[in-house]
Write an enzyme that holds these catalytic residues in place. Structure first.
Site, mmCIF file in Angstrom:
data_model
loop_
_atom_site.group_PDB
_atom_site.id
_atom_site.type_symbol
_atom_site.label_atom_id
_atom_site.label_comp_id
_atom_site.label_asym_id
_atom_site.label_seq_id
_atom_site.Cartn_x
_atom_site.Cartn_y
_atom_site.Cartn_z
ATOM 1 N N CYS A 266 1.423 -0.838 -6.092
ATOM 2 C CA CYS A 266 1.023 -1.550 -7.055
ATOM 3 C C CYS A 266 -0.258 -1.440 -7.559
ATOM 4 C CB CYS A 266 0.766 -3.226 -6.545
ATOM 5 S SG CYS A 266 2.674 -3.677 -6.083
ATOM 6 N N ARG A 334 2.741 5.382 -0.503
ATOM 7 C CA ARG A 334 2.389 5.731 -1.935
ATOM 8 C C ARG A 334 1.019 5.665 -2.053
ATOM 9 N NH1 ARG A 334 7.202 2.272 -4.773
ATOM 10 N NH2 ARG A 334 6.633 1.050 -2.852
#
Length: 447
Positions: A266, A334
């Protein structure tokens, strides 16, 4: 209510399972046939506390279905959630190809009016693009079927997503239609009983709210990392500074922990996307660019400390690494700081012995088998014969280790702490060199 969710990733699966848990009839659609079959067999593609039993319970009860049949999914739900990925494009902007593909699919198969809900994190103006896409397909079909496009961004924290979804702080609904608002209130009524949590606004404001929230949190982290770097130069302890400023209720203690940089699916993506959105409308987002730059620099911090400690020669050094996921209680790597560190260590000729409670399989998937990476079965085994210990993720399992064992296992009794988990004075008493983030005198000797 009959609900369809397109995309069985992190957001879609959690939202679908939680909606099914309160009694809604939910169909999940995904193009990945293997993932669909795995879910039918109780194999969950992500690690998230509480998610596996939630999915299994509602699948067994028949309230949660998984399919690759898009036509079936479109026919099923009055409400159609779009929860597919919006990965960064080459320039950092959000790639909407999957969102628009779902919009086209819904428009292709719909025979009755639909409420199309953008759950994915999407740039301001995406609802207009979805509306245009649906209208174009309906026109090609030569049919006139009513539809509405709603913005309903998610505010889930990885590692606490199920709890966040079951007990949300707020439910943002972007629509100008009273009828659609009423339907969304009906959908979320089970989560809105204690007090009013729905915040209704226009679509574009709802789309911006999601980006603004994540960028604000990222800004707090980068600000504290900037202060930590300054503390190192001034001989101050950022942990004491953190307590001093956090006691101010206008600031608070949340998201003011310095460290080795933020990661995940995010914050990095959303900061970049909002920067690109701003630039497209002729605005220079100087603060957001700085947030991103500070974070990129911070991810090099641990390597810089390690390199300085070993006088620039890391060839053949064996580094024990605790923590691979970008944060605790997830297997998501990530944009994880661990990846930047490991790749820098490898480039310098070092080898890594790593352990993480959940992200070992993900590490194997990303890096495969290589001679300079060994994935260890326990945090203790990762220490054996290592020249230093590095902590990248603040898992609970790392917060109170046996420091005698750490000292005895390492060739050099030194810890590089990327999350400031330990007390420098206590470790000094035990004869362990300690280098944290912004801990003052402990790093001045080589900062």
């Amino acid at each position: 209510m009959k609900v369809t969710v397109f995309g069985i990733g992190y957001v879609g699966l959690v939202q679908a399972a939680v909606l099914a848990e309160v009694g809604h009839d939910v169909v999940c659609v995904d193009v990945n046939a293997e993932r669909v079959e795995n879910l039918k067999n109780g194999i969950i593609p992500i690690y998230e506390p509480g998610l596996t039993p939630l999915v299994q319970r509602n699948y067994d009860a028949g309230r949660l279905q998984f399919t690759t049949d898009a036509a079936f999914g479109v026919k099923h739900g009055r409400i159609q959630f779009i929860a597919v990925g919006t990965p960064p494009d080459e320039d950092g902007s959000a790639d909407l190809q999957y969102v628009l593909a779902v919009a086209k699919t819904v428009a292709t198969y719909m025979e009755t009016p639909k409420i199309i809900v953008d759950k994915s994190t999407v740039p301001v103006g995406t609802a207009d693009k979805v509306s245009a896409c649906v209208a174009a397909v309906l026109a090609e079909r030569g049919v006139a079927i009513g539809f509405d496009v709603v913005s309903n961004p998610e505010f889930l924290k990885e590692g606490a997503a199920v709890a966040d979804c079951q007990r949300p702080d707020r439910i943002v609904i972007g629509t100008d239609s009273q009828a659609v608002e009423n339907k969304m209130r009906e959908l979320y009524a089970p989560f809105n009983r204690n007090h009013e949590k729905l915040i209704v606004m226009d679509v574009r404001s709802a789309e911006l709210t999601k980006y603004a929230a994540n960028c604000m949190l990222a800004t707090k982290i980068s600000f504290m990392n900037e202060m930590a770097n300054l503390a190192e130069k001034l001989g101050a302890d950022i942990e004491k500074v953190r307590q001093g400023i956090g006691s101010d209720p206008r600031i608070g203690y949340h998201f003011i922990y310095p460290g080795c940089g933020y990661g995940g699916s995010c914050f990095p993506k959303d900061v970049q996307a909002l920067v690109r959105t701003a630039e497209k409308v002729g605005y220079v987002p100087a603060l957001l660019k700085s947030v991103e730059a500070v974070n990129s620099r911070q991810k090099e911090k641990l390597f810089g400390h390690i390199q300085a400690y070993f006088d620039g020669d890391l060839k053949g050094k064996r580094i024990a690494l605790w923590g691979l996921s970008f944060k605790p209680n997830t297997d998501d790597m990530r944009d994880a700081s661990s990846r930047v560190l490991m790749e820098s260590l490898w480039a310098a000729g070092a080898v890594v012995q790593a352990y993480d409670p959940e992200a070992m399989n993900e590490t194997q998937r990303i890096y495969g088998t290589r001679s300079d990476l060994t994935l260890m079965g326990t945090k203790e085994s990762a220490l054996n014969g290592a020249d230093a210990l590095v902590v990248c993720t603040e898992w609970n399992a790392f917060k109170a280790p046996d420091f005698d064992l750490v000292k005895d296992s390492l060739t050099n009794a030194v810890i590089f702490d990327g999350r400031n988990l330990y007390d420098p004075d206590m470790l000094e008493e035990q004869g362990i060199a300690y280098y944290g983030i912004g801990r003052g005198r402990s790093v001045l000797s080589f900062a």
